[in-house]
Design an enzyme around this catalytic site. Sequence first.
Site, PDB file in Angstrom:
ATOM      1  N   LYS A  66       0.857  -1.190   0.000  1.00  0.00           N
ATOM      2  CA  LYS A  66       0.000   0.000   0.000  1.00  0.00           C
ATOM      3  C   LYS A  66       0.883   1.226   0.000  1.00  0.00           C
ATOM      4  CE  LYS A  66      -4.472   0.967   0.398  1.00  0.00           C
ATOM      5  NZ  LYS A  66      -5.583   0.066   0.027  1.00  0.00           N
TER       6      LYS A  66
HETATM    7  N1  GLU Z   1      -7.381   0.184  -3.109  1.00  0.00           N
HETATM    8  C1  GLU Z   1      -8.153  -0.982  -3.384  1.00  0.00           C
HETATM    9  C2  GLU Z   1      -8.187  -1.897  -2.160  1.00  0.00           C
HETATM   10  O1  GLU Z   1      -7.969  -1.462  -1.056  1.00  0.00           O
HETATM   11  C3  GLU Z   1      -7.728  -1.697  -4.649  1.00  0.00           C
HETATM   12  C4  GLU Z   1      -6.335  -2.220  -4.666  1.00  0.00           C
HETATM   13  C5  GLU Z   1      -5.902  -2.770  -6.012  1.00  0.00           C
HETATM   14  O2  GLU Z   1      -6.718  -2.843  -6.908  1.00  0.00           O
HETATM   15  O3  GLU Z   1      -4.734  -3.114  -6.124  1.00  0.00           O
HETATM   16  O4  GLU Z   1      -8.511  -3.053  -2.252  1.00  0.00           O
END
Ligand code: GLU
Length: 428
Positions: free
Chosen positions: A116
């Site tokens: 993240k």
């Molecule tokens: N931000 C989204 C999540 O928390 C999508 C992450 C992604 O598609 O890699 O799942």
Amino acid sequence: MKINMSENVIKHSSENPFQSMISRFDKAAKLIGLDESDYNVLKAPQKTVIVNIPVTMDDGKVRVFEGFRVVHNANLGPSKGGIRYSMDVNLDEVKALAAWMTWKCAVVGIPYGGGKGGIKCDPRSMSKGELERLTRSYTDLMFNVFGPDKDIPAPDMGTGQQEMAWIMDEYSKLIGYSSPAVVTGKPIVLGGSLGRVEATGRGVMVSTRSALGKLGISPVGSTCAVQGFGNVGSISAKLLAMQGLKVLAISDISGAYYNPNGLDAEEAIAYRDSNNGTLEGYKGGEKITNNELLELDVTVLVPAAMEDQITEENAERIKAKLIVEGANGPTSASADDILNKKGIMIVPDILANAGGVTVSYFEWVQNRLGYFWTEERVYRRADRVMKTAFESVYAASKEYNCSLRIAAYAVAIKKVAEVEKLRGKFGV
Ligand code: GLU
């Protein structure tokens, strides 16, 4: 327009998101008898990168923004996870969100680890040019972290298709050729996948249907309240309404709106889109507070805003029969016991909102194939992934006699630990 985020969201948990994640991890680890070495490895992120990003603002002054990227675990494949732009971004939050991505990808069985990123900034107060310079500089500084086989960013709170397009372009410039698979959530013309925008909300709807089925409740005639009206909340509300649920309340940073006869989610989306992206001034329901929305007597509550909305302070007053977590970490660990005692079923974030990363995976696959799928194929495959994951978590909750949340962690941790053992080495 200036909006004070803190007025309309509740953040009063005594734990931070990382502590909440660890406390669930500990419970599930004990339940599956995880050995100490695996426990120690999986608890900590594999990589933490913090950068200071200088950006020339429109007034000519240079401001420095703090940026993060955390790779929690890359055992199952390249790390995957969004990038968040918000003033609340901090290392503990990004660490928790990265770990949740590891568990999420493992729960739905896609070949990714978890990561993240985030930048502490207020995107609403920045111009498009400032955001572009910020995003490109962040990408430059993360050049050694990102890569289609290493770490693949995506949108999260405060970011969307435009930011992903800048990341794709900047990374491609640095390597000398176009690399669409380095990032997902791109605009369709740039290699994005059909169905990606709707994917998280669609997964929330599919999980809601599965959970209602287990509870023996028909969606038709049931009611719901949805907190948050960004991509996840608004599409969840629209799709739940299409399944026959009455949407009694919605909310965003401008406040919450309640209509006992049901709101028209599609109309609310159209209003938001014509109103600078907010529900401010929306007339489809009477204004209530976010707290009141969470405590409404509804069949289904979908917290799709941010972390720590249901905590030990308000959990006792939650009346929904089912909570489906569209956001990451909306329920603090201390609220879990209270909700469990009340007999409320919770479809946890790492399962409920995994539709987004599932279609991100499909986007990455399509980019690498150079062959694009129809929307119908994307939906069909994503729905199947979500239904299968729900059933496996549900079965684990019966096997271990625990909540769906702890069962989801157990399924995920088992899988990641097994790969750890098979690979026979720690780390990437
Ligand atoms: N931000 C989204 C999540 O928390 C999508 C992450 C992604 O598609 O890699 O799942």
